[in-house]
Design a protein around this motif. Structure first.
Motif, PDB file in Angstrom:
ATOM      1  N   ARG A 181       0.831  -1.209   0.000  1.00 47.89           N
ATOM      2  CA  ARG A 181       0.000   0.000   0.000  1.00 47.89           C
ATOM      3  C   ARG A 181       0.862   1.255   0.000  1.00 47.89           C
ATOM      4  O   ARG A 181       0.490   2.274  -0.616  1.00 47.89           O
ATOM      5  CB  ARG A 181      -0.909  -0.006   1.234  1.00 47.89           C
ATOM      6  CG  ARG A 181      -1.829   1.204   1.349  1.00 47.89           C
ATOM      7  CD  ARG A 181      -2.676   1.104   2.618  1.00 47.89           C
ATOM      8  NE  ARG A 181      -1.846   1.199   3.811  1.00 47.89           N
ATOM      9  CZ  ARG A 181      -1.589   2.332   4.459  1.00 47.89           C
ATOM     10  NH1 ARG A 181      -2.094   3.468   4.017  1.00 47.89           N
ATOM     11  NH2 ARG A 181      -0.829   2.332   5.535  1.00 47.89           N
ATOM     12  N   GLY A 218      -1.465   6.335  -4.799  1.00 50.85           N
ATOM     13  CA  GLY A 218      -2.796   6.536  -4.247  1.00 50.85           C
ATOM     14  C   GLY A 218      -2.910   6.175  -2.790  1.00 50.85           C
ATOM     15  O   GLY A 218      -2.038   5.523  -2.204  1.00 50.85           O
ATOM     16  N   PRO A 223      -5.891   4.455  -1.026  1.00 48.99           N
ATOM     17  CA  PRO A 223      -7.224   3.848  -1.049  1.00 48.99           C
ATOM     18  C   PRO A 223      -7.833   3.762   0.346  1.00 48.99           C
ATOM     19  O   PRO A 223      -7.119   3.621   1.347  1.00 48.99           O
ATOM     20  CB  PRO A 223      -6.978   2.457  -1.633  1.00 48.99           C
ATOM     21  CG  PRO A 223      -5.559   2.164  -1.269  1.00 48.99           C
ATOM     22  CD  PRO A 223      -4.840   3.475  -1.353  1.00 48.99           C
ATOM     23  N   ALA A 277      -6.374   0.249  -5.576  1.00 49.10           N
ATOM     24  CA  ALA A 277      -5.749   1.540  -5.848  1.00 49.10           C
ATOM     25  C   ALA A 277      -5.322   1.527  -7.309  1.00 49.10           C
ATOM     26  O   ALA A 277      -4.311   0.896  -7.654  1.00 49.10           O
ATOM     27  CB  ALA A 277      -4.546   1.760  -4.934  1.00 49.10           C
TER      28      ALA A 277
END
Length: 392
Positions: free
Chosen positions: A188, A193, A195, A220
């Protein structure tokens, strides 16, 4: 040659090119849910590993050409740089197309191309062939790639993001990369991005996902056209069943699934990922500890037999150059150990400052030579997928 290298003799496998070696292993035990149980790591108190005996090993395809180092430039014709794929039949390699020799050639005057011109055209044609391999690859079902190495800091997550992004950019999407680590990984953080939902929420809601639109809400989207399903730091630990269930749903809506794994081979999540993988990609650095851990992964998969053994026999190795000092002698030893372990596909990924920043990774911000190296890696993965999946 380096610390721990003496242990490598425990992991040596005979080269399987030309004359496959017969090996047979006991059928691996199965954990709850039918997942294969890999043998325990050295020093663990689990049941002892049975020594592998002879069984027939599959023939391994010849290694694809490694990515050829080329100077960073902005005139690439690759579609990853906004250009059109090179048409290989446009002009013979003997006809120069740039500089004063190119000018004379346009006037119809015969000139002998400079070595640099020949090398430039050969490089462009090779890259075009790699892109064509990726673009044209199709299967009758979704296919999957597992990126794994127990050693941390070898570039598993950047390789997952960029390999999936490269394939998505060439194929126009339909590639998803998921966090398959038992505990929350860094996917992540390295993807573009922020998300709101991710792997933890998808596991919770998996039974309700019936459409592509619903699944999209847990991703994402990347500028490469890949979709990333990462994890918030507080998500629960994944089980093998969680990874398998998410994989089944992702495969309903994407043609290629890439999994970024954790560092514990005996974790349920890792075993679940192995059970739903078609090709194994192992990132390493030019260092002894990284290759020793890679060899241990290969040993455990081969000892498990069946599909895990096939993953080990056909693994793609990515040597990630991260900017740290490297010894040529150690590099040669790394190659020897991998060759002795039966590895035929080793590709080098050059150092790139954008990756080294340890922030969000954007495919378009890489140096051209790095992107081209990932195109070559994507072609090697696709070629192995074609071999491993075609007979299913």
């Amino acid at each position: 040659m380096f610390g721990g290298a003496s242990r490598a003799s425990e992991y040596m496998e005979e080269d399987t090119i030309g004359a496959p070696t017969s090996r047979r292993t006991a059928k691996p035990a199965e954990a709850e849910g039918g997942l294969p149980v890999l043998p325990p790591m050295p020093g663990q108190v689990d049941a002892p590993v049975e020594t592998a005996t002879a069984r027939e090993a599959p023939e391994i395809s010849p290694a694809p050409p490694a990515a050829v180092a080329a100077p960073a430039r902005s005139d690439s014709t690759s579609i990853l740089f906004g250009g059109a794929p090179t048409v290989l039949a446009d002009a013979p390699a003997s006809k120069p197309t740039s500089g004063w020799q190119g000018f004379l050639a346009k006037l119809g005057l015969s000139t002998k191309p400079r070595p640099q011109e020949v090398a430039r055209r050969e490089h462009a044609e090779r890259q075009a062939r790699f892109e064509e391999e990726v673009r044209r690859a199709v299967w009758t079902r979704a296919v999957s790639v597992l990126v794994a190495n127990r050693k941390g800091g070898v570039g598993k997550t950047p390789a997952s993001v960029l390999l999936s992004g490269t394939m998505a950019a060439i194929k126009g999407g339909s590639v998803a990369v998921i966090d398959a680590a038992d505990d929350s990984g860094a996917l992540r953080l390295r993807a573009e991005g922020t998300p709101r939902l991710g792997m933890g929420e998808l596991v919770r809601d998996i039974a309700q996902i019936k459409t592509a639109g619903q699944l999209k809400g847990y991703t994402a989207p990347q500028t490469s056209f890949a979709d990333v399903i990462g994890s918030a730091p507080e998500r629960p630990r994944l089980s093998g069943e969680d990874v398998v269930n998410v994989s089944k749903v992702v495969d309903e809506f994407y043609s290629i699934r890439v999994m970024d794994s954790g560092n514990v081979y005996r974790a349920e999540a890792f075993q679940g990922a192995v059970s739903v993988t078609d090709v194994l990609v192992i990132p390493i650095t030019n260092a002894g500890d990284a290759v020793i851990d890679a060899l241990e992964l290969l040993r455990q998969l081969r000892a498990a037999g069946g599909a895990p053994k096939k993953l080990a026999d056909t693994a793609v190795i990515l040597r990630m150059h991260d900017g740290r000092p490297e010894s040529p002698v150690v590099g040669e030893e790394v190659e020897r150990l991998l060759r002795d372990a039966g590895m035929n596909t080793l590709l080098d990924i050059p150092y790139d400052a954008h990756i080294a920043e340890r922030g969000e990774i954007t495919l378009g911000k890489l140096q051209p030579v790095t992107r081209e190296a990932f195109v070559a890696a994507a072609a090697a993965v696709v070629r192995t997928l074609q071999d491993n999946v075609s007979n299913d």
